[in-house]
Write a protein that holds these residues in place. Structure first.
Motif, short mmCIF file in Angstrom:
data_model
loop_
_atom_site.label_atom_id
_atom_site.label_comp_id
_atom_site.label_asym_id
_atom_site.label_seq_id
_atom_site.Cartn_x
_atom_site.Cartn_y
_atom_site.Cartn_z
N LEU A 1 0.81 -1.22 0.00
CA LEU A 1 0.00 0.00 0.00
C LEU A 1 0.84 1.27 0.00
N ASN A 2 2.14 1.13 -0.12
CA ASN A 2 3.01 2.30 -0.19
C ASN A 2 2.62 3.14 -1.41
N SER A 3 2.25 4.40 -1.17
CA SER A 3 1.69 5.24 -2.23
C SER A 3 2.70 6.21 -2.84
N THR A 4 3.98 5.95 -2.66
CA THR A 4 5.01 6.85 -3.19
C THR A 4 4.88 7.00 -4.71
N GLY A 5 4.86 8.23 -5.20
CA GLY A 5 4.84 8.47 -6.65
C GLY A 5 3.47 8.43 -7.28
N VAL A 6 2.39 8.30 -6.48
CA VAL A 6 1.05 8.27 -7.04
C VAL A 6 0.67 9.67 -7.51
N ASP A 7 0.31 9.82 -8.79
CA ASP A 7 0.02 11.15 -9.31
C ASP A 7 -1.07 11.15 -10.38
N GLY A 8 -0.91 10.35 -11.45
CA GLY A 8 -1.88 10.33 -12.54
C GLY A 8 -3.21 9.74 -12.12
N GLN B 1 -14.91 -5.85 -12.70
CA GLN B 1 -14.20 -6.72 -11.77
C GLN B 1 -12.89 -7.24 -12.34
N GLY B 2 -12.85 -7.51 -13.65
CA GLY B 2 -11.61 -7.98 -14.26
C GLY B 2 -10.49 -6.97 -14.12
N THR B 3 -10.82 -5.69 -14.29
CA THR B 3 -9.80 -4.65 -14.15
C THR B 3 -9.31 -4.56 -12.71
N VAL B 4 -10.22 -4.73 -11.74
CA VAL B 4 -9.81 -4.70 -10.34
C VAL B 4 -8.82 -5.83 -10.06
N ARG B 5 -9.10 -7.01 -10.61
CA ARG B 5 -8.18 -8.13 -10.40
C ARG B 5 -6.80 -7.84 -10.99
N ARG B 6 -6.78 -7.20 -12.16
CA ARG B 6 -5.50 -6.85 -12.78
C ARG B 6 -4.76 -5.81 -11.94
N ILE B 7 -5.50 -4.85 -11.39
CA ILE B 7 -4.89 -3.82 -10.55
C ILE B 7 -4.20 -4.47 -9.35
N VAL B 8 -4.92 -5.36 -8.68
CA VAL B 8 -4.37 -6.00 -7.48
C VAL B 8 -3.15 -6.84 -7.84
N HIS B 9 -3.27 -7.63 -8.89
CA HIS B 9 -2.14 -8.49 -9.31
C HIS B 9 -0.92 -7.64 -9.65
N THR B 10 -1.11 -6.59 -10.42
CA THR B 10 0.01 -5.75 -10.86
C THR B 10 0.69 -5.07 -9.67
N ARG B 11 -0.12 -4.51 -8.76
CA ARG B 11 0.44 -3.79 -7.64
C ARG B 11 1.19 -4.71 -6.67
N LEU B 12 0.61 -5.86 -6.39
CA LEU B 12 1.26 -6.77 -5.44
C LEU B 12 2.53 -7.36 -6.05
N THR C 1 3.42 -11.26 -1.54
CA THR C 1 2.58 -12.39 -1.94
C THR C 1 1.51 -11.94 -2.93
N ASP C 2 1.43 -12.62 -4.08
CA ASP C 2 0.45 -12.25 -5.10
C ASP C 2 -0.90 -12.86 -4.76
N LEU C 3 -1.90 -12.02 -4.54
CA LEU C 3 -3.24 -12.46 -4.17
C LEU C 3 -4.27 -11.88 -5.12
N SER C 4 -5.45 -12.44 -5.09
CA SER C 4 -6.61 -11.88 -5.78
C SER C 4 -7.22 -10.81 -4.87
N PRO C 5 -8.19 -10.03 -5.38
CA PRO C 5 -8.90 -9.10 -4.49
C PRO C 5 -9.51 -9.81 -3.27
N HIS C 6 -9.95 -11.05 -3.48
CA HIS C 6 -10.51 -11.79 -2.35
C HIS C 6 -9.44 -12.08 -1.31
N GLY C 7 -8.18 -12.20 -1.77
CA GLY C 7 -7.08 -12.38 -0.83
C GLY C 7 -6.89 -11.18 0.06
N LEU C 8 -7.14 -9.97 -0.48
CA LEU C 8 -7.08 -8.78 0.36
C LEU C 8 -8.21 -8.79 1.39
#
Length: 299
Positions: free
Chosen positions: A125-132, A223-234, A240-247
């Motif tokens: 969840l480190n938000s360093t560099g979040v801008d766009g 929902q598919g985009t949310v899953r990609r967001i979580v996978h990419t960020r983790l 550990t790579d999890l699904s949104p349900h893992g969060l």
């Protein structure tokens, strides 16, 4: 009362699941598929209509599924579907008796869900560099999923007016169209504010509507985009790579580890049964055992 043709029965059953019981589209599709499998078995057994549906045939159908190597979870779901279907047909007068009342099934095996540890959650969840706008949205998505433990479908269904900034809560529409209010931590609220002020306005289009989270074309986030967001960020964070349900699992586990009582966690997650929530106590105990084995000299 006469029994309508099978296609009409299945259609009425689907409407019952979707409209009267308010089940998710995923569950409705699964149950309708299961009923199709059951009807196919009935026809192969020489049945000419629902009146031939009895406990022997139900058990034979499940036995065939078991021999085909179906998982226990699948068998448990199909047994549950059969009971719902036969009860529905009995209430409609299409079955003289309800054979599903005699049908038992082994409980589906429940493995411990994978979760982040608390340090991994901080790194992710480190938000360093979040801008766009995309980065602001993705940060808010992760923060909200972890802060609230809501389901990905519930997150995608959020509207702007569902956020109560004064109380720091979200109004969520859960399974069965049941509404609940969940608390949302300060970091998540800050991420939401950043998205709503500096990101969301840039993606609004004609017809965007009230959706809180948007895609790049201005429509409601899927929902598919949310899953990609979580996978990419983790993955990028190296945790550990999890699904949104893992969060969701992680949020529940960390709440219990922090001292929250089981009933409160049940309310936050929107579980109908306390038994569903209890799996997270097993997760916490297992992690306690792991830490003990690693740290104690005589473990």
């Amino acid at each position: 009362m006469g029994v309508p043709v099978i296609e009409m029965v299945v259609g009425e059953f689907e409407r019952h699941l979707r409209v009267e019981r308010g089940l998710s589209l995923h569950t409705v599709r699964a149950y309708v598929g299961d009923v199709g499998s059951l009807i196919g078995h009935l026809e192969r057994a020489g049945g000419e209509g629902l009146e031939r549906l009895n406990i022997v045939l139900l058990r034979d159908w499940l036995g065939e599924q078991h021999e085909a190597g179906k998982a226990r979870a699948t068998l448990a779901r199909r047994a549950a579907c059969a009971r719902v279907f036969t009860a529905f047909c009995h209430r409609r007068g299409w079955l003289a008796n309800d054979p599903g009342l005699l049908l038992g099934s082994a409980k589906a095996g429940r493995s411990l869900p994978a979760v982040l540890d608390q340090e991994e959650a901080k790194v992710a969840l480190n938000s360093t560099g979040v801008d766009g706008p995309g980065e602001l949205r993705d940060q808010a998505v992760l923060e909200v999923l972890y802060a609230t433990g809501i389901r990905v479908s519930e997150l995608c269904g959020l509207d702007v007016d569902d956020v109560d900034r004064d109380r720091r809560t979200l109004r969520v529409l859960g399974k069965g169209s049941k509404e609940r209010v969940v608390p949302c931590g300060l970091p998540a609220m800050r991420a939401l504010d950043a998205w709503c002020i500096r990101g969301r306005p840039l993606w609004i289009r004609d017809g965007t509507g009230p959706a809180l989270f948007l895609g790049v074309r201005g429509g409601r986030l899927d929902q598919g985009t949310v899953r990609r967001i979580v996978h990419t960020r983790l993955t990028a964070a190296g945790v550990t790579d999890l699904s949104p349900h893992g969060l969701r699992h992680s949020a529940a586990t960390h709440l219990l580890e922090g001292g929250a009582d089981l009933r409160s966690v049940q309310e936050i997650l929107g579980h109908a049964s306390l038994g569903t929530t209890q799996i997270y106590t097993h997760v916490s105990i297992e992690r306690l055992h792991t830490a003990y084995r690693q740290a104690h000299p005589r473990a």
